[in-house]
Design an enzyme around this catalytic site. Structure first.
Site, mmCIF file in Angstrom:
data_model
loop_
_atom_site.group_PDB
_atom_site.id
_atom_site.type_symbol
_atom_site.label_atom_id
_atom_site.label_comp_id
_atom_site.label_asym_id
_atom_site.label_seq_id
_atom_site.Cartn_x
_atom_site.Cartn_y
_atom_site.Cartn_z
ATOM 1 N N GLY A 15 61.953 43.077 19.378
ATOM 2 C CA GLY A 15 62.080 42.936 20.841
ATOM 3 C C GLY A 15 62.591 44.233 21.462
ATOM 4 O O GLY A 15 63.429 44.912 20.875
ATOM 5 N N GLY A 118 65.637 46.055 14.940
ATOM 6 C CA GLY A 118 66.704 45.108 14.627
ATOM 7 C C GLY A 118 66.603 44.634 13.187
ATOM 8 O O GLY A 118 66.011 45.323 12.341
ATOM 9 N N GLY A 120 64.813 42.357 11.715
ATOM 10 C CA GLY A 120 63.453 42.178 11.201
ATOM 11 C C GLY A 120 62.845 43.510 10.782
ATOM 12 O O GLY A 120 62.254 43.625 9.698
ATOM 13 N N THR A 121 63.027 44.536 11.629
ATOM 14 C CA THR A 121 62.461 45.862 11.333
ATOM 15 C C THR A 121 63.163 46.472 10.119
ATOM 16 O O THR A 121 62.530 47.124 9.284
ATOM 17 C CB THR A 121 62.611 46.789 12.568
ATOM 18 O OG1 THR A 121 62.012 46.131 13.679
ATOM 19 C CG2 THR A 121 61.960 48.135 12.364
ATOM 20 N N ASP A 143 71.161 41.718 21.129
ATOM 21 C CA ASP A 143 71.954 40.642 20.515
ATOM 22 C C ASP A 143 73.227 41.172 19.845
ATOM 23 O O ASP A 143 74.150 40.407 19.593
ATOM 24 C CB ASP A 143 71.124 39.899 19.461
ATOM 25 C CG ASP A 143 69.829 39.340 20.016
ATOM 26 O OD1 ASP A 143 69.750 39.157 21.240
ATOM 27 O OD2 ASP A 143 68.897 39.096 19.228
ATOM 28 N N ARG A 178 80.011 23.597 42.817
ATOM 29 C CA ARG A 178 79.161 23.111 41.732
ATOM 30 C C ARG A 178 79.620 23.659 40.390
ATOM 31 O O ARG A 178 80.377 24.625 40.326
ATOM 32 C CB ARG A 178 77.737 23.610 41.941
ATOM 33 C CG ARG A 178 76.976 22.871 42.997
ATOM 34 C CD ARG A 178 75.663 23.570 43.258
ATOM 35 N NE ARG A 178 74.815 22.771 44.128
ATOM 36 C CZ ARG A 178 73.843 23.273 44.871
ATOM 37 N NH1 ARG A 178 73.616 24.576 44.859
ATOM 38 N NH2 ARG A 178 73.105 22.492 45.615
ATOM 39 N N GLY A 186 70.523 36.100 22.830
ATOM 40 C CA GLY A 186 71.437 36.482 21.757
ATOM 41 C C GLY A 186 71.101 35.856 20.422
ATOM 42 O O GLY A 186 71.765 36.105 19.425
ATOM 43 N N ARG A 187 70.107 34.960 20.431
ATOM 44 C CA ARG A 187 69.709 34.233 19.214
ATOM 45 C C ARG A 187 70.904 33.540 18.563
ATOM 46 O O ARG A 187 71.634 32.845 19.217
ATOM 47 C CB ARG A 187 69.020 35.178 18.224
ATOM 48 C CG ARG A 187 67.603 35.496 18.642
ATOM 49 C CD ARG A 187 66.772 35.890 17.463
ATOM 50 N NE ARG A 187 67.350 37.050 16.788
ATOM 51 C CZ ARG A 187 66.912 37.521 15.646
ATOM 52 N NH1 ARG A 187 65.926 36.944 15.021
ATOM 53 N NH2 ARG A 187 67.475 38.583 15.108
ATOM 54 N N GLU A 238 72.114 31.163 24.045
ATOM 55 C CA GLU A 238 70.915 30.331 23.821
ATOM 56 C C GLU A 238 70.955 29.588 22.480
ATOM 57 O O GLU A 238 70.271 28.588 22.305
ATOM 58 C CB GLU A 238 69.651 31.184 23.913
ATOM 59 C CG GLU A 238 69.569 32.260 22.834
ATOM 60 C CD GLU A 238 68.311 33.122 22.914
ATOM 61 O OE1 GLU A 238 67.446 32.885 23.767
ATOM 62 O OE2 GLU A 238 68.209 34.058 22.091
HETATM 63 O O1 F6P Z 1 66.351 39.677 19.638
HETATM 64 C C1 F6P Z 1 66.231 39.953 20.985
HETATM 65 C C2 F6P Z 1 65.799 38.722 21.752
HETATM 66 O O2 F6P Z 1 65.728 39.042 23.126
HETATM 67 C C3 F6P Z 1 66.677 37.494 21.541
HETATM 68 O O3 F6P Z 1 67.875 37.537 22.247
HETATM 69 C C4 F6P Z 1 65.732 36.395 21.955
HETATM 70 O O4 F6P Z 1 66.083 35.189 21.332
HETATM 71 C C5 F6P Z 1 64.403 36.889 21.468
HETATM 72 O O5 F6P Z 1 64.507 38.291 21.337
HETATM 73 C C6 F6P Z 1 63.243 36.568 22.388
HETATM 74 O O6 F6P Z 1 62.062 36.998 21.799
HETATM 75 P P1 F6P Z 1 60.662 37.083 22.555
HETATM 76 O O7 F6P Z 1 60.657 38.350 23.351
HETATM 77 O O8 F6P Z 1 59.658 37.077 21.471
HETATM 78 O O9 F6P Z 1 60.573 35.880 23.453
#
Ligand code: F6P
Length: 381
Positions: A15, A118, A120-121, A143, A178, A186-187, A238
């Site tokens: 990302g 990140g 994954g890479t 994140d 409210r 942030g995964r 999230e």
């Molecule tokens: O890892 C970065 C991130 O923005 C996360 O915070 C999020 O969960 C994910 O990538 C969203 O990925 P995509 O751009 O594939 O929707």
């Protein structure tokens, strides 16, 4: 005699985040000014390596990109060289294209690949290294969840955007009395929620690492109302989930190495708070807004330091390492040690303690130490 590195390949994977162009610029300028090395940039992460798509990155090509968001190279979070999606008819099949990547790299006469990405890479890079491709890593992600470095660039910009959003939501929350729920990305890590939540003066912060007790959340809202504060700001990562419950999955992407995309927990939290307190709630999901825009000055500095140091590592022949910020100093760590590992918020982190000292609810019943609460969560009665 070992040949001095002359040509570097660069890619941005996963990302995007603010600061990627600042790193690319620092790499191209340092390579040219300090070592007279050539740099080419692969397009769209590992996709460009596999498909041999690239562009020259001379000193001139990177002029004026320091403050640009996104990445001039493009990126992909669906390009695992070892599980590479190839369209066959209407369906994708998955092939190991890693050897093709190594062949392309060699044909281009490259000495080292700098992979900006990140977890994954870094995981893909660790495997490419085993196939003989020399890699230097640069950690990026909003994140902030990469192991081996105290911080990743992109995080400060995203935190700033989230904090500004929380500030704005504060005023409308106050006017309408409210409960406002703000969901941040942030995964599986709560850094963005925790840091922007504290910086934005949130009243309740829910993190993936600390499953929340909805009663504790509602008690915090009710206590504020009883004290005459007729609004509450709830900042939710999230990946947050209720005790005994699951994270909310927004979608599953088959082509992606990490298939799960989280999102939507804030709606669940809002419905529960409304149901249990009768106070009107509204939800704002900040989503990809957090990945966009110009990098903050702090991210520009970090990205610049990372980019320059990555080239110094190449020049010293220290491949297989990822640049890192540790205790304020730029250092490096073996990619194999950090690949695929996440750095999560720990229950004893100073910011967690500070939040509790300030009376911010983390969705944990008052007066129960967090460690004890988490133990109970692990062993439901
Ligand atoms: O890892 C970065 C991130 O923005 C996360 O915070 C999020 O969960 C994910 O990538 C969203 O990925 P995509 O751009 O594939 O929707």
């Amino acid at each position: 005699m070992i040949r001095k590195p002359r040509r570097i390949g660069v890619l941005t994977g996963g990302g995007d985040c603010p600061g990627l162009n600042a790193v690319i610029r620092a790499i191209a300028k340092t390579a040219d000014n300090d070592y007279d090395m050539d740099v080419i940039g692969f397009m769209d992460g590992y996709e460009g390596v596999i498909e041999n798509r690239y562009r020259e990155l001379s000193n001139k090509d990177v002029s004026g990109i320091l403050s640009l968001g996104g990445t001039i190279l493009g990126t992909s979070n669906q390009a695992d060289p070892f599980h590479y999606p190839v369209l066959e008819g209407d369906d994708y099949i998955y092939l190991d294209r890693s050897s093709q990547g190594v062949r392309n790299f060699e044909k281009l006469g490259l000495d080292v690949l700098i992979a900006i990405g990140g977890d994954g890479t870094m995981a893909a890079s660790a495997r490419m290294m085993e196939k003989g491709l020399p890699v230097v890593g640069v950690p990026k992600t909003i994140d902030n969840d990469l192991a081996g470095t105290d911080v990743t660039f992109g995080f400060d910009s995203a935190m700033t955007t989230a904090t500004e959003a929380i500030d704005k939501i504060h005023t409308t929350a106050q006017s309408h009395h409210r409960v406002m729920i703000i969901e941040v990305m942030g995964r599986y890590a709560g850094w963005l929620a925790l840091c922007s939540g504290i910086a934005g003066g949130g009243d309740i912060i829910l993190l993936p690492e600390i499953p929340y007790d909805i009663e504790a959340v509602c008690n915090a809202v009710k206590a504020r109302n009883a004290a005459g504060k007729r609004f509450s700001i709830v900042v939710v990562g999230e990946g947050a989930r209720p005790t005994g419950g699951n994270m909310v999955v927004d979608r599953v992407i088959d082509n992606s190495p990490d298939k799960v995309r989280l999102g939507g927990i804030s709606r669940q939290v809002a419905a529960q708070i409304e149901g249990l307190t009768n106070i009107e709630c509204r939800v704002t999901i900040l989503g990809h807004l957090l990945r966009g825009g110009s990098p903050s000055p702090a991210d520009r500095l970090l990205a610049t330091r990372f980019g320059s140091e990555a080239v110094h590592l190449v020049a010293r022949g220290e491949t297989g390492r990822m640049v890192a910020l540790r205790g304020g100093e730029i250092e490096s760590v073996p990619i194999s040690e950090v690949a695929g590992k996440l750095r999560l918020v720990t229950p004893d982190h100073p910011l967690v303690n500070a939040a509790r000292s300030l009376g911010i609810s983390l969705g944990v019943p008052l007066h129960i130490p967090i460690e004890e609460y988490l133990e109970q969560e692990k062993t439901p009665s």
